[in-house]
Design a protein around this motif. Structure first.
Motif, PDB file in Angstrom:
ATOM      1  N   GLU A  28       0.828  -1.207   0.000  1.00  0.00           N
ATOM      2  CA  GLU A  28       0.000   0.000   0.000  1.00  0.00           C
ATOM      3  C   GLU A  28       0.865   1.261   0.000  1.00  0.00           C
ATOM      4  OE1 GLU A  28      -3.119   0.374  -0.496  1.00  0.00           O
ATOM      5  OE2 GLU A  28      -3.870  -1.658  -0.223  1.00  0.00           O
ATOM      6  N   GLU A  29       1.958   1.237   0.748  1.00  0.00           N
ATOM      7  CA  GLU A  29       2.853   2.388   0.796  1.00  0.00           C
ATOM      8  C   GLU A  29       3.506   2.620  -0.560  1.00  0.00           C
ATOM      9  OE1 GLU A  29       5.382   1.240   4.040  1.00  0.00           O
ATOM     10  OE2 GLU A  29       3.807   1.579   5.520  1.00  0.00           O
ATOM     11  N   TYR A  30       3.930   1.544  -1.228  1.00  0.00           N
ATOM     12  CA  TYR A  30       4.543   1.663  -2.548  1.00  0.00           C
ATOM     13  C   TYR A  30       3.525   2.187  -3.562  1.00  0.00           C
ATOM     14  CZ  TYR A  30       7.110   0.494  -6.773  1.00  0.00           C
ATOM     15  OH  TYR A  30       7.743   0.557  -7.992  1.00  0.00           O
ATOM     16  N   ALA A  31       2.302   1.657  -3.516  1.00  0.00           N
ATOM     17  CA  ALA A  31       1.257   2.118  -4.435  1.00  0.00           C
ATOM     18  C   ALA A  31       0.960   3.601  -4.225  1.00  0.00           C
ATOM     19  CB  ALA A  31      -0.004   1.279  -4.255  1.00  0.00           C
ATOM     20  N   ALA A  32       0.947   4.047  -2.966  1.00  0.00           N
ATOM     21  CA  ALA A  32       0.708   5.462  -2.673  1.00  0.00           C
ATOM     22  C   ALA A  32       1.812   6.330  -3.267  1.00  0.00           C
ATOM     23  CB  ALA A  32       0.603   5.683  -1.166  1.00  0.00           C
ATOM     24  N   GLN A  33       3.060   5.880  -3.174  1.00  0.00           N
ATOM     25  CA  GLN A  33       4.173   6.620  -3.774  1.00  0.00           C
ATOM     26  C   GLN A  33       4.008   6.708  -5.289  1.00  0.00           C
ATOM     27  OE1 GLN A  33       7.678   4.521  -2.521  1.00  0.00           O
ATOM     28  NE2 GLN A  33       7.587   5.311  -0.429  1.00  0.00           N
ATOM     29  N   CYS A  34       3.581   5.607  -5.904  1.00  0.00           N
ATOM     30  CA  CYS A  34       3.359   5.598  -7.360  1.00  0.00           C
ATOM     31  C   CYS A  34       2.249   6.569  -7.733  1.00  0.00           C
ATOM     32  CB  CYS A  34       3.007   4.191  -7.837  1.00  0.00           C
ATOM     33  SG  CYS A  34       4.366   3.022  -7.727  1.00  0.00           S
ATOM     34  N   GLU A  36       1.364   9.235  -6.140  1.00  0.00           N
ATOM     35  CA  GLU A  36       1.876  10.601  -5.982  1.00  0.00           C
ATOM     36  C   GLU A  36       2.663  11.038  -7.205  1.00  0.00           C
ATOM     37  OE1 GLU A  36       4.138  10.674  -2.365  1.00  0.00           O
ATOM     38  OE2 GLU A  36       2.350  10.454  -1.113  1.00  0.00           O
ATOM     39  N   GLN A  37       3.242  10.074  -7.931  1.00  0.00           N
ATOM     40  CA  GLN A  37       4.018  10.365  -9.137  1.00  0.00           C
ATOM     41  C   GLN A  37       3.172  10.265 -10.410  1.00  0.00           C
ATOM     42  OE1 GLN A  37       7.425   7.769  -9.035  1.00  0.00           O
ATOM     43  NE2 GLN A  37       8.149   8.600  -7.098  1.00  0.00           N
ATOM     44  N   GLY A  38       1.851  10.109 -10.244  1.00  0.00           N
ATOM     45  CA  GLY A  38       0.960  10.109 -11.388  1.00  0.00           C
ATOM     46  C   GLY A  38       0.606   8.745 -11.961  1.00  0.00           C
ATOM     47  N   GLU A  39       1.118   7.664 -11.377  1.00  0.00           N
ATOM     48  CA  GLU A  39       0.781   6.313 -11.839  1.00  0.00           C
ATOM     49  C   GLU A  39      -0.534   5.888 -11.180  1.00  0.00           C
ATOM     50  OE1 GLU A  39       2.154   4.120 -13.890  1.00  0.00           O
ATOM     51  OE2 GLU A  39       4.130   4.945 -14.252  1.00  0.00           O
ATOM     52  N   PRO A  40      -1.477   5.331 -11.936  1.00  0.00           N
ATOM     53  CA  PRO A  40      -2.742   4.885 -11.343  1.00  0.00           C
ATOM     54  C   PRO A  40      -2.610   3.513 -10.680  1.00  0.00           C
ATOM     55  CG  PRO A  40      -2.765   4.497 -13.691  1.00  0.00           C
ATOM     56  CD  PRO A  40      -1.459   5.202 -13.381  1.00  0.00           C
ATOM     57  N   ALA A  41      -1.720   3.405  -9.719  1.00  0.00           N
ATOM     58  CA  ALA A  41      -1.381   2.119  -9.092  1.00  0.00           C
ATOM     59  C   ALA A  41      -2.443   1.688  -8.088  1.00  0.00           C
ATOM     60  CB  ALA A  41      -0.034   2.217  -8.395  1.00  0.00           C
ATOM     61  N   THR A  42      -2.639   0.380  -8.036  1.00  0.00           N
ATOM     62  CA  THR A  42      -3.541  -0.213  -7.057  1.00  0.00           C
ATOM     63  C   THR A  42      -2.921  -1.515  -6.568  1.00  0.00           C
ATOM     64  OG1 THR A  42      -5.835  -0.801  -6.609  1.00  0.00           O
ATOM     65  CG2 THR A  42      -4.934  -1.517  -8.708  1.00  0.00           C
ATOM     66  N   VAL A  43      -3.410  -2.016  -5.450  1.00  0.00           N
ATOM     67  CA  VAL A  43      -2.880  -3.250  -4.874  1.00  0.00           C
ATOM     68  C   VAL A  43      -3.907  -4.359  -5.060  1.00  0.00           C
ATOM     69  CG1 VAL A  43      -2.092  -4.380  -2.753  1.00  0.00           C
ATOM     70  CG2 VAL A  43      -1.535  -1.973  -3.172  1.00  0.00           C
TER      71      VAL A  43
END
Length: 61
Positions: A28-34, A36-43
Motif C-alpha cells: 500500500e505504501e509503494y502504491a501510494a508513492q506511485c 503521488e508520481q501520477g501512476e494509477p497504481a492499485t494493490v
C-alpha cells in the motif's frame, strides 16, 4: 483488494510477500508513492503466490 485474475492485462510494478509484520503495509505504501508520481497504481492479492501485487493498467487499457 481484488484478486489478480480480476485485473487481467494489468502491468505488475512490484510484488510483496503477504507475510509482512503486523501494522506494516509495504504494498500500500509503494502504491501510494506511485500514485503521488501520477501512476494509477492499485494493490491486488495474488492468492496462488500469497503475495500483494502493485499494478497499473496495461498500455492501451
Amino acid at each position: 483488494m481484488l484478486e489478480v485474475s480480476a485485473v487481467m492485462g494489468a502491468k505488475v510494478l512490484e510484488r510483496f510477500p503477504a507475510g509482512a509484520p503486523r501494522g506494516s503495509w509495504p504494498a500500500e505504501e509503494y502504491a501510494a508513492q506511485c500514485r503521488e508520481q501520477g501512476e494509477p497504481a492499485t494493490v491486488v492479492m495474488d492468492l496462488k503466490s500469497d503475495a500483494f501485487l502493485v499494478v497499473v493498467p496495461a498500455e492501451g487499457d
